[in-house]
Design an enzyme around this catalytic site. Structure first.
Site, short mmCIF file in Angstrom:
data_model
loop_
_atom_site.label_atom_id
_atom_site.label_comp_id
_atom_site.label_asym_id
_atom_site.label_seq_id
_atom_site.Cartn_x
_atom_site.Cartn_y
_atom_site.Cartn_z
N GLY A 1 0.77 -1.21 -0.10
CA GLY A 1 -0.06 0.06 -0.02
C GLY A 1 0.54 1.27 0.04
N GLU A 2 0.05 2.36 -0.24
CA GLU A 2 0.93 3.67 -0.17
C GLU A 2 0.22 4.50 0.63
OE1 GLU A 2 2.71 6.66 -3.45
OE2 GLU A 2 1.91 4.83 -4.15
N GLY A 3 0.78 5.53 1.15
CA GLY A 3 0.15 6.42 2.15
C GLY A 3 0.97 7.81 1.98
N GLY A 4 0.63 8.87 2.63
CA GLY A 4 1.16 10.11 2.54
C GLY A 4 2.62 10.13 3.04
N ASP B 1 -3.11 11.20 14.34
CA ASP B 1 -3.79 10.73 12.86
C ASP B 1 -4.13 9.38 13.26
OD1 ASP B 1 -4.27 11.07 10.25
OD2 ASP B 1 -2.52 10.12 9.39
N LYS C 1 8.86 0.37 4.75
CA LYS C 1 8.25 1.66 4.47
C LYS C 1 9.46 2.44 3.69
CE LYS C 1 5.02 3.93 6.38
NZ LYS C 1 4.04 4.96 7.45
#
Length: 237
Positions: free
Chosen positions: A16-19, A131, A38
């Site tokens: 997956g990919e996030g900020g 968050d 990551k």
């Protein structure tokens, strides 16, 4: 990146990919175990704020030792690639589990107790997550909860050596976090403390029960306005 080796980690698949970066499943060839890697994308390495938060995430999570908080193994740079090695969790995010109908009450309580324990541990060390949201919470195949992504974590009250490695330089007036789960003070760019995480936790619990977000507008601005000025819709009887 798939098939490539970073240090002694063999990259296997994209998770997956996030900020804060792209997450891959990898094999630790030294210890023969799966890990999550990551990677900070190359275009963000030159952004000092992104890189600072990347390092801050590793320091915040590694400063805590709790079964419901992801374990960080290493942070390093190899061949120009900034990466973080962490515990691999085989399971689903809470966001995936909630779906459109929400969760059964027993599951909500089971997961909620574990999330509360993780937050209590972080707050006891003077760390605010800032968050907390369903996509940052994993549930493994044994129904063990893991809280992830401390990239926006803020040190509020150092209470010993556990919190001393974490720093935060977010200027007052800067809004950080995910809009739908912000506390009113966070939505206004005001100083935050552990109560902001508790508010976000309440929003997550609401979504676990109902299958819908506690505060949601047509735009980010209208969602922020709802958080600041409105109550969430009452739970169905």
């Amino acid at each position: 990146m798939i098939g490539r080796a970073i240090a002694h980690y063999q990259i296997l698949e994209n998770l997956g990919e996030g900020g804060m970066g792209v997450v891959y499943k990898a094999r630790d060839t030294h210890l023969d175990r799966f890990v999550a890697i990551k990677v900070l994308p190359p275009e963000r390495i030159t952004d000092p704020e992104r890189k600072r938060r990347f390092v801050q995430e590793a320091k915040a999570a590694s400063a805590l030792n709790h079964p419901n908080i992801i374990t960080i193994y290493d942070i390093n740079q190899q061949a120009g690639v900034d990466f973080m090695a962490m515990e691999y969790v085989s399971g689903k995010t809470l966001e995936q589990l909630i779906g459109r109908k929400g969760l059964k009450l027993n599951d909500t309580l089971k997961y909620g107790i574990q999330i509360a324990a993780a937050l209590s541990r972080a707050h006891g060390a003077g760390i605010v997550h800032r968050d907390l949201k369903p996509s940052n919470i994993m549930v493994d195949e044994h129904e063990l909860v893991k809280v992830l992504d401390f990239g926006l974590a803020k040190l509020i009250e150092p209470r010993g050596t556990e919190a001393e490695t974490v720093t935060a330089r977010t200027a007052e007036g800067t809004i950080v976090g995910t809009v739908a789960y912000m506390s009113p003070e966070q939505a206004q760019g005001l100083p935050v403390d552990a109560r902001s995480d508790i508010f976000a936790f309440g929003a997550v619990l609401y979504e676990m029960v109902t299958g819908r977000q506690a505060f949601r507008g047509d735009t980010k601005i209208s969602t922020l306005a709802a958080i600041i000025n409105q109550e969430s819709p009452p739970l169905p009887a």
